[in-house]
Write a protein that holds these residues in place. Structure first.
Motif, PDB file in Angstrom:
ATOM      1  N   ASN A 155       0.834  -1.198   0.000  1.00  0.00           N
ATOM      2  CA  ASN A 155       0.000   0.000   0.000  1.00  0.00           C
ATOM      3  C   ASN A 155       0.868   1.247   0.000  1.00  0.00           C
ATOM      4  O   ASN A 155       1.752   1.407   0.845  1.00  0.00           O
ATOM      5  CB  ASN A 155      -0.911   0.028   1.240  1.00  0.00           C
ATOM      6  CG  ASN A 155      -1.980   1.115   1.153  1.00  0.00           C
ATOM      7  OD1 ASN A 155      -1.693   2.242   0.805  1.00  0.00           O
ATOM      8  ND2 ASN A 155      -3.202   0.764   1.477  1.00  0.00           N
ATOM      9  N   TYR A 156       0.583   2.126  -0.960  1.00  0.00           N
ATOM     10  CA  TYR A 156       1.210   3.450  -0.964  1.00  0.00           C
ATOM     11  C   TYR A 156       0.130   4.495  -1.220  1.00  0.00           C
ATOM     12  O   TYR A 156      -0.352   4.647  -2.354  1.00  0.00           O
ATOM     13  CB  TYR A 156       2.312   3.531  -2.020  1.00  0.00           C
ATOM     14  CG  TYR A 156       2.914   4.919  -2.158  1.00  0.00           C
ATOM     15  CD1 TYR A 156       3.481   5.552  -1.061  1.00  0.00           C
ATOM     16  CD2 TYR A 156       2.897   5.591  -3.375  1.00  0.00           C
ATOM     17  CE1 TYR A 156       4.028   6.825  -1.178  1.00  0.00           C
ATOM     18  CE2 TYR A 156       3.438   6.853  -3.511  1.00  0.00           C
ATOM     19  CZ  TYR A 156       4.006   7.467  -2.403  1.00  0.00           C
ATOM     20  OH  TYR A 156       4.534   8.727  -2.519  1.00  0.00           O
ATOM     21  N   ASN A 157      -0.297   5.152  -0.165  1.00  0.00           N
ATOM     22  CA  ASN A 157      -1.285   6.241  -0.237  1.00  0.00           C
ATOM     23  C   ASN A 157      -2.628   5.815  -0.818  1.00  0.00           C
ATOM     24  O   ASN A 157      -3.354   6.644  -1.388  1.00  0.00           O
ATOM     25  CB  ASN A 157      -0.727   7.426  -1.032  1.00  0.00           C
ATOM     26  CG  ASN A 157       0.363   8.160  -0.273  1.00  0.00           C
ATOM     27  OD1 ASN A 157       0.477   8.028   0.946  1.00  0.00           O
ATOM     28  ND2 ASN A 157       1.169   8.935  -0.985  1.00  0.00           N
ATOM     29  N   HIS A 158      -2.996   4.542  -0.666  1.00  0.00           N
ATOM     30  CA  HIS A 158      -4.340   4.107  -1.046  1.00  0.00           C
ATOM     31  C   HIS A 158      -5.216   4.118   0.200  1.00  0.00           C
ATOM     32  O   HIS A 158      -4.955   3.402   1.161  1.00  0.00           O
ATOM     33  CB  HIS A 158      -4.312   2.701  -1.647  1.00  0.00           C
ATOM     34  CG  HIS A 158      -3.770   2.646  -3.041  1.00  0.00           C
ATOM     35  ND1 HIS A 158      -4.375   3.279  -4.112  1.00  0.00           N
ATOM     36  CD2 HIS A 158      -2.663   2.036  -3.538  1.00  0.00           C
ATOM     37  CE1 HIS A 158      -3.672   3.060  -5.211  1.00  0.00           C
ATOM     38  NE2 HIS A 158      -2.638   2.314  -4.890  1.00  0.00           N
ATOM     39  N   THR A 159      -6.252   4.910   0.174  1.00  0.00           N
ATOM     40  CA  THR A 159      -7.173   4.978   1.307  1.00  0.00           C
ATOM     41  C   THR A 159      -8.603   4.624   0.907  1.00  0.00           C
ATOM     42  O   THR A 159      -9.432   4.337   1.774  1.00  0.00           O
ATOM     43  CB  THR A 159      -7.176   6.391   1.922  1.00  0.00           C
ATOM     44  OG1 THR A 159      -7.559   7.353   0.911  1.00  0.00           O
ATOM     45  CG2 THR A 159      -5.797   6.755   2.457  1.00  0.00           C
ATOM     46  N   GLY A 182       5.884   3.752   2.793  1.00  0.00           N
ATOM     47  CA  GLY A 182       6.219   5.171   2.931  1.00  0.00           C
ATOM     48  C   GLY A 182       5.069   6.098   2.627  1.00  0.00           C
ATOM     49  O   GLY A 182       5.267   7.166   2.026  1.00  0.00           O
ATOM     50  N   SER A 183       3.863   5.743   3.058  1.00  0.00           N
ATOM     51  CA  SER A 183       2.673   6.554   2.763  1.00  0.00           C
ATOM     52  C   SER A 183       2.653   7.853   3.569  1.00  0.00           C
ATOM     53  O   SER A 183       3.421   8.031   4.521  1.00  0.00           O
ATOM     54  CB  SER A 183       1.408   5.747   3.068  1.00  0.00           C
ATOM     55  OG  SER A 183       1.301   4.618   2.234  1.00  0.00           O
ATOM     56  N   THR A 211      -2.311   6.865   9.344  1.00  0.00           N
ATOM     57  CA  THR A 211      -3.313   6.869  10.412  1.00  0.00           C
ATOM     58  C   THR A 211      -4.388   5.826  10.148  1.00  0.00           C
ATOM     59  O   THR A 211      -4.794   5.074  11.053  1.00  0.00           O
ATOM     60  CB  THR A 211      -3.956   8.265  10.532  1.00  0.00           C
ATOM     61  OG1 THR A 211      -2.931   9.233  10.802  1.00  0.00           O
ATOM     62  CG2 THR A 211      -4.988   8.288  11.644  1.00  0.00           C
ATOM     63  N   LEU A 212      -4.864   5.751   8.910  1.00  0.00           N
ATOM     64  CA  LEU A 212      -5.883   4.759   8.551  1.00  0.00           C
ATOM     65  C   LEU A 212      -5.358   3.338   8.752  1.00  0.00           C
ATOM     66  O   LEU A 212      -6.047   2.483   9.321  1.00  0.00           O
ATOM     67  CB  LEU A 212      -6.316   4.955   7.098  1.00  0.00           C
ATOM     68  CG  LEU A 212      -7.234   3.865   6.517  1.00  0.00           C
ATOM     69  CD1 LEU A 212      -8.550   3.797   7.291  1.00  0.00           C
ATOM     70  CD2 LEU A 212      -7.483   4.095   5.034  1.00  0.00           C
ATOM     71  N   ARG A 214       7.451   0.715   5.832  1.00  0.00           N
ATOM     72  CA  ARG A 214       8.712   1.100   5.218  1.00  0.00           C
ATOM     73  C   ARG A 214       8.819   2.623   5.331  1.00  0.00           C
ATOM     74  O   ARG A 214       7.915   3.334   4.878  1.00  0.00           O
ATOM     75  CB  ARG A 214       8.749   0.665   3.751  1.00  0.00           C
ATOM     76  CG  ARG A 214       8.775  -0.850   3.548  1.00  0.00           C
ATOM     77  CD  ARG A 214       8.603  -1.219   2.066  1.00  0.00           C
ATOM     78  NE  ARG A 214       9.581  -0.517   1.252  1.00  0.00           N
ATOM     79  CZ  ARG A 214      10.802  -0.973   0.995  1.00  0.00           C
ATOM     80  NH1 ARG A 214      11.194  -2.131   1.486  1.00  0.00           N
ATOM     81  NH2 ARG A 214      11.639  -0.278   0.244  1.00  0.00           N
ATOM     82  N   PRO A 215       9.897   3.149   5.899  1.00  0.00           N
ATOM     83  CA  PRO A 215       9.963   4.594   6.158  1.00  0.00           C
ATOM     84  C   PRO A 215      10.009   5.452   4.895  1.00  0.00           C
ATOM     85  O   PRO A 215       9.582   6.603   4.905  1.00  0.00           O
ATOM     86  CB  PRO A 215      11.243   4.750   6.983  1.00  0.00           C
ATOM     87  CG  PRO A 215      12.055   3.535   6.685  1.00  0.00           C
ATOM     88  CD  PRO A 215      11.070   2.437   6.434  1.00  0.00           C
TER      89      PRO A 215
END
Length: 248
Positions: free
Chosen positions: A11-15, A38-39, A45-46, A62-63
């Motif tokens: 997941n990368y910035n999928h909300t 690294g989102s 938070t989600l 992953r930072p």
């Protein structure tokens, strides 16, 4: 050998779809490895809320964003360390038809030594450029394997036999971005891992977010196909012998 399954979700910035995906997977009562690549803070938070809500979910952060391939490799390694024998990769953007998970997993349980992959069936939501662009990769994969047995190498809805993946990843550096799905399938084929396909619907939601970088990812995929082509030349006698045996 006993079979132990888990889900791996990069997941990368999928909300938009990830919460619904995790909820839908609860009926399988197996571990879920969710890799945050690294989102941003909103996504972090989600995902933390999901990890607190579902006890079968392991969240690894992953930072720094490393790409889809890097996130999947992290997830596969974590799954193997957890004692899993197989990992079902599912993307977090809502493209995959979760109703086909049963078919995917049952095929894997019947053929535990094989990699099982979705073979996409598209509707009108896919763009023409994306649809026809896939045929370029299909062409090169046919050349790299000297076979038409790989029906689709780009679908991220698949079941990995983890022991074979760990063997490959221990011996070979694989791509970190969108080139990963293609490369690991070709190299597992070279490693003589059987690959089986099931037809599955793939959707492109109108509010979906794509992280495919046209310039960067196409360049990386082109470089990957160059490496695989020369790798095929090294393996040419073996691939030709396999082709002759299969034709008898």
């Amino acid at each position: 050998m006993s079979q132990h399954y888990c889900f791996v979700i990069p997941n990368y910035n999928h909300t938009q779809a990830v919460a619904a995906t995790v909820e839908a997977l609860q009926k399988y009562a197996v571990p879920i490895v969710l890799v945050d690549d690294g989102s941003d803070y909103e996504t972090q938070t989600l995902l933390e809320q999901l990890a607190a809500q579902y006890k079968n979910l392991t969240l690894f952060r992953r930072p720094v964003n490393g790409g889809k391939g890097a996130a999947v490799k992290t997830g596969l390694s974590l799954a193997y360390d957890m004692g899993m024998s197989h990992a079902v990769q599912i993307d977090a953007d809502g493209q995959h038809d979760l109703a086909d998970i049963d078919i995917l997993m049952n095929e894997s349980k019947s053929h535990p030594d094989a990699m099982i992959s979705g073979q996409p069936v598209y509707d009108e939501s896919i763009s023409k450029g994306r649809y026809y662009g896939r045929f370029i990769t299909h062409f090169w994969v046919y050349i790299e394997t000297l076979s038409f047995s790989i029906k689709d190498s780009m679908c991220g809805f698949r079941v990995y036999p983890l022991a074979d993946c760990m063997k490959l990843m221990g011996n070979q550096s694989l791509g970190n971005r969108m080139d990963f799905d293609i490369e690991i399938m070709v190299r597992l084929y070279w490693q003589k891992v059987p690959i089986r396909f099931i037809s599955t619907k793939v959707l492109y939601p109108p509010d979906g977010v794509s992280h495919f970088n046209v310039c960067k990812d196409n360049w990386l995929i082109s470089k990957m196909h160059t490496r695989l082509f020369f790798g095929m030349l090294v393996r040419l006698p073996d691939l030709l012998n396999a082709k002759l045996r299969s034709s008898k």
